[in-house]
Design a protein around this motif. Structure first.
Motif, PDB file in Angstrom:
ATOM      1  N   LYS A 104       0.615  -1.269   0.143  1.00 42.12           N
ATOM      2  CA  LYS A 104      -0.102   0.010  -0.093  1.00 42.12           C
ATOM      3  C   LYS A 104       0.971   1.032  -0.112  1.00 42.12           C
ATOM      4  O   LYS A 104       0.321   2.302  -0.514  1.00 42.12           O
ATOM      5  CB  LYS A 104      -0.889  -0.120   1.152  1.00 42.12           C
ATOM      6  N   GLY A 105       2.160   1.279   0.835  1.00 45.21           N
ATOM      7  CA  GLY A 105       2.775   2.632   0.668  1.00 45.21           C
ATOM      8  C   GLY A 105       3.248   3.135  -0.583  1.00 45.21           C
ATOM      9  O   GLY A 105       2.798   4.383  -0.812  1.00 45.21           O
ATOM     10  N   PHE A 117      -9.662   8.504  -3.972  1.00 45.55           N
ATOM     11  CA  PHE A 117      -9.026   7.205  -4.069  1.00 45.55           C
ATOM     12  C   PHE A 117      -9.142   6.699  -2.627  1.00 45.55           C
ATOM     13  O   PHE A 117      -8.752   7.201  -1.739  1.00 45.55           O
ATOM     14  CB  PHE A 117      -7.605   7.427  -4.524  1.00 45.55           C
ATOM     15  N   VAL A 118      -9.603   5.336  -2.441  1.00 46.78           N
ATOM     16  CA  VAL A 118      -9.729   4.661  -1.170  1.00 46.78           C
ATOM     17  C   VAL A 118      -8.565   3.419  -1.285  1.00 46.78           C
ATOM     18  O   VAL A 118      -9.328   2.300  -1.918  1.00 46.78           O
ATOM     19  CB  VAL A 118     -11.033   4.200  -0.781  1.00 46.78           C
ATOM     20  N   THR A 147      -6.596   1.680   3.429  1.00 43.99           N
ATOM     21  CA  THR A 147      -5.825   2.398   3.998  1.00 43.99           C
ATOM     22  C   THR A 147      -5.936   3.823   3.303  1.00 43.99           C
ATOM     23  O   THR A 147      -4.898   4.230   2.408  1.00 43.99           O
ATOM     24  CB  THR A 147      -4.270   1.863   3.625  1.00 43.99           C
ATOM     25  N   PRO A 148      -6.887   4.711   3.757  1.00 43.84           N
ATOM     26  CA  PRO A 148      -6.883   5.950   3.148  1.00 43.84           C
ATOM     27  C   PRO A 148      -5.964   7.026   3.189  1.00 43.84           C
ATOM     28  O   PRO A 148      -5.035   6.893   4.157  1.00 43.84           O
ATOM     29  CB  PRO A 148      -8.363   6.666   3.981  1.00 43.84           C
ATOM     30  N   THR A 149      -5.707   7.930   2.218  1.00 41.56           N
ATOM     31  CA  THR A 149      -4.591   8.884   2.176  1.00 41.56           C
ATOM     32  C   THR A 149      -5.148   9.960   3.068  1.00 41.56           C
ATOM     33  O   THR A 149      -6.322  10.030   3.371  1.00 41.56           O
ATOM     34  CB  THR A 149      -4.436   8.918   0.660  1.00 41.56           C
ATOM     35  N   ALA A 150      -4.320  11.108   3.123  1.00 35.66           N
ATOM     36  CA  ALA A 150      -4.701  12.352   3.528  1.00 35.66           C
ATOM     37  C   ALA A 150      -5.892  12.981   2.801  1.00 35.66           C
ATOM     38  O   ALA A 150      -6.660  13.706   3.233  1.00 35.66           O
ATOM     39  CB  ALA A 150      -3.632  13.060   3.766  1.00 35.66           C
ATOM     40  N   VAL A 172     -11.110  -3.408   7.429  1.00 33.05           N
ATOM     41  CA  VAL A 172     -10.016  -2.985   8.737  1.00 33.05           C
ATOM     42  C   VAL A 172      -9.406  -1.691   7.942  1.00 33.05           C
ATOM     43  O   VAL A 172      -8.892  -1.757   7.089  1.00 33.05           O
ATOM     44  CB  VAL A 172      -9.358  -4.150   9.074  1.00 33.05           C
ATOM     45  N   VAL A 173      -9.618  -0.650   8.931  1.00 33.41           N
ATOM     46  CA  VAL A 173      -8.760   0.648   8.245  1.00 33.41           C
ATOM     47  C   VAL A 173      -7.341   0.912   9.133  1.00 33.41           C
ATOM     48  O   VAL A 173      -7.375   0.703  10.113  1.00 33.41           O
ATOM     49  CB  VAL A 173      -9.889   1.871   8.398  1.00 33.41           C
ATOM     50  N   MET A 174      -6.417   0.978   8.336  1.00 28.90           N
ATOM     51  CA  MET A 174      -5.103   1.250   8.890  1.00 28.90           C
ATOM     52  C   MET A 174      -4.250   2.168   8.074  1.00 28.90           C
ATOM     53  O   MET A 174      -4.557   2.197   6.803  1.00 28.90           O
ATOM     54  CB  MET A 174      -4.439   0.154   9.409  1.00 28.90           C
ATOM     55  N   PRO A 175      -3.306   2.832   8.652  1.00 30.55           N
ATOM     56  CA  PRO A 175      -2.308   3.551   7.608  1.00 30.55           C
ATOM     57  C   PRO A 175      -1.599   2.793   6.901  1.00 30.55           C
ATOM     58  O   PRO A 175      -1.344   1.699   7.247  1.00 30.55           O
ATOM     59  CB  PRO A 175      -1.596   4.385   8.708  1.00 30.55           C
ATOM     60  N   PRO A 176      -1.260   3.293   5.532  1.00 32.42           N
ATOM     61  CA  PRO A 176      -0.602   2.300   4.687  1.00 32.42           C
ATOM     62  C   PRO A 176       0.766   1.653   5.207  1.00 32.42           C
ATOM     63  O   PRO A 176       0.943   0.575   4.884  1.00 32.42           O
ATOM     64  CB  PRO A 176      -0.200   3.291   3.506  1.00 32.42           C
ATOM     65  N   ASP A 177       1.554   2.495   5.935  1.00 34.36           N
ATOM     66  CA  ASP A 177       2.984   2.031   6.322  1.00 34.36           C
ATOM     67  C   ASP A 177       2.798   0.817   7.454  1.00 34.36           C
ATOM     68  O   ASP A 177       3.395   0.090   7.363  1.00 34.36           O
ATOM     69  CB  ASP A 177       3.816   3.108   6.861  1.00 34.36           C
ATOM     70  N   ALA A 178       1.585   1.066   8.270  1.00 37.40           N
ATOM     71  CA  ALA A 178       1.373  -0.006   9.326  1.00 37.40           C
ATOM     72  C   ALA A 178       1.111  -1.249   8.413  1.00 37.40           C
ATOM     73  O   ALA A 178       1.274  -2.450   8.623  1.00 37.40           O
ATOM     74  CB  ALA A 178       0.167   0.334  10.056  1.00 37.40           C
TER      75      ALA A 178
END
Ligand SMILES: NC(=O)c1ccc[n+]([C@@H]2O[C@H](COP(=O)([O-])OP(=O)(O)OC[C@H]3O[C@@H](n4cnc5c(N)ncnc54)[C@H](O)[C@@H]3O)[C@@H](O)[C@H]2O)c1
Ligand SMILES: O=C(O)C(=O)C[C@]1(C(=O)O)C=C[C@@H](O)C=C1
Length: 366
Positions: A104-105, A117-118, A147-150, A172-178
């Motif tokens: 995802k990153g 974009f989601v 992994t939503p962006t800003a 499940v929602v989480m940041p891309p780097d996680a």
């Protein structure tokens, strides 16, 4: 209360295992009015049309993308960003984009300015590739990471979450780097381990002779498409390097424990507890289909030919599975919704020389 379909016309870019499975999930659960396939391979599109996975297909981006309410990017990781750009230049301003890429990153960075974009990643798959391996049940009860962006608007994230839930998966929602860090350990490291183990076997043919269930289970993912798998790990190399170094330490520790049975027993207990407590993913979807087994010669194009013969007669194949293929040929299992469709398929295939036999729960009177 019945909620309306979150998206009416959906474009699947990359009609392979995952794209095809999403398309079948959308169709099977009546979550889209129309599914358009976009794929670089015209044969794939022909097959996807014949199998009823998509309603229309295109090999190049074009104004057809104006119809899209949702564009699901499902090509190999390395091409996702370029395809998103190609399609967004033709799509409407309000078209929503999501993807299913295993990393995802990178894609999130490359597409940080893409409107609506989601990014996503369903945690389900197989070592098989292509639309013939696609099935809606693949996504059932799977974890589907978003992994939503800003720049991802919250209401949009919620619409995509709703769609994922309607497909029978668990968002499940989480940041891309996680995501990338966790995936390095839970998916990419097992792939590298499977490669290392299979390489050891490749170097001593006596090992292959003795390979039984254990070795096959732990190395299954090594059978995945090499280019696709390479793309997946290369695009997550920082996190993967870190996971490999932690894995080396674990192996070193286990090696040391070979001289202390008590400690190795504790490790074995911990391994069993952890493995046994992994949640079991239940997949059900298609109950009691009417199955027809078709003997096929091992020649290119046979599956497409059969799908076309049935497609021409308006007979919808609900499920397809390639059974054992040997040198002299193999068999296909085709699932139909009713006994009447099964009998019509049997007649159509017999008429052109295929040997067929009904099988399973919903057999007809044939
Ligand atoms: N296979 C898995 O287990 C799995 C699980 C979760 C997510 N994913 C992700 O899903 C995506 C697709 O994987 P898959 O297993 O479905 O692969 P696949 O090979 O089954 O399908 C990929 C499709 O994309 C098409 N394609 C390839 N390059 C293209 C291009 N440049 N333009 C247009 N079409 C192109 C191919 O023709 C093919 O039909 C990848 O990003 C992968 O990381 C895979
Ligand atoms: O082969 C499977 O069963 C998989 O689920 C494949 C698998 C995995 O490593 O778990 C592989 C890559 C993905 O991005 C997600 C899932």
């Amino acid at each position: 209360m019945v909620t309306p379909n979150p998206f009416k016309t959906v474009v699947i870019a990359g009609v392979g295992l995952i794209g095809g499975s999403v398309a079948l999930g959308l169709k099977g659960r009546f979550l889209a009015d129309k599914i358009i396939g976009y794929d670089a391979n015209p044969e794939t599109l022909k097959l996807a049309l014949a199998l009823g996975v998509i309603d229309e297909g295109y090999v190049t981006p074009g104004d057809w993308a104006q119809q899209a309410d949702l564009i699901i990017l499902a090509t190999p990781v390395g091409s996702l960003a370029r395809i998103a750009r190609d399609l967004s230049s033709h799509a409407r301003e309000d078209a929503v984009f999501t993807d299913v890429g295993s990393v995802k990153g990178k894609v999130t960075d490359l597409l940080s300015d893409l409107r609506n974009f989601v990014p996503g990643h369903p945690m389900a798959g197989s070592e098989k590739a292509g639309v013939t391996a696609a099935r809606a049940s693949l996504l059932e009860n799977a974890i589907w990471v978003l992994t939503p962006t800003a720049n991802t608007p919250l209401p949009l994230l919620n619409r995509v979450k709703q769609l994922v839930t309607k497909l029978g998966a668990n968002p499940v929602v989480m940041p891309p780097d996680a995501h990338d860090q966790l995936i390095a350990t839970i998916s990419h490291l097992p792939y590298m381990t499977a490669l290392a183990l299979t390489h050891m076997v490749a170097r001593d043919e006596r090992l292959a002779l003795l390979a039984a269930g254990g070795f096959r289970d732990i190395t299954r993912v090594a059978s995945g498409d090499p280019r696709m798998s390479r793309d997946m790990v290369i695009n997550n190399k920082e996190a993967l390097r870190e996971a490999i170094s932690r894995f080396r330490k674990e192996l070193d520790q286990l090696e040391e424990q070979l001289d202390s049975p008590e400690m190795l027993f504790e490790s074995a207990m911990e391994g069993k507890r952890t493995r046994d407590s992994l949640p079991i993913v239940k997949r059900s979807l298609i109950p009691g289909l009417f199955d027809l087994v078709v003997a096929i010669p091992d020649k290119p194009g046979e599956i497409g030919r059969i799908a076309n013969i049935l497609g021409d007669k308006g007979i919808n194949i609900k499920d397809i599975e390639v059974l054992a293929i040997r040198e002299e040929g193999g068999a296909l299992r085709l699932g139909f919704e009713t006994g009447e469709l099964l009998e019509r398929a049997h007649a159509a295939l017999n008429a052109v020389g295929y040997e067929t036999r009904p099988r399973g729960l919903g057999q007809s009177s044939l």
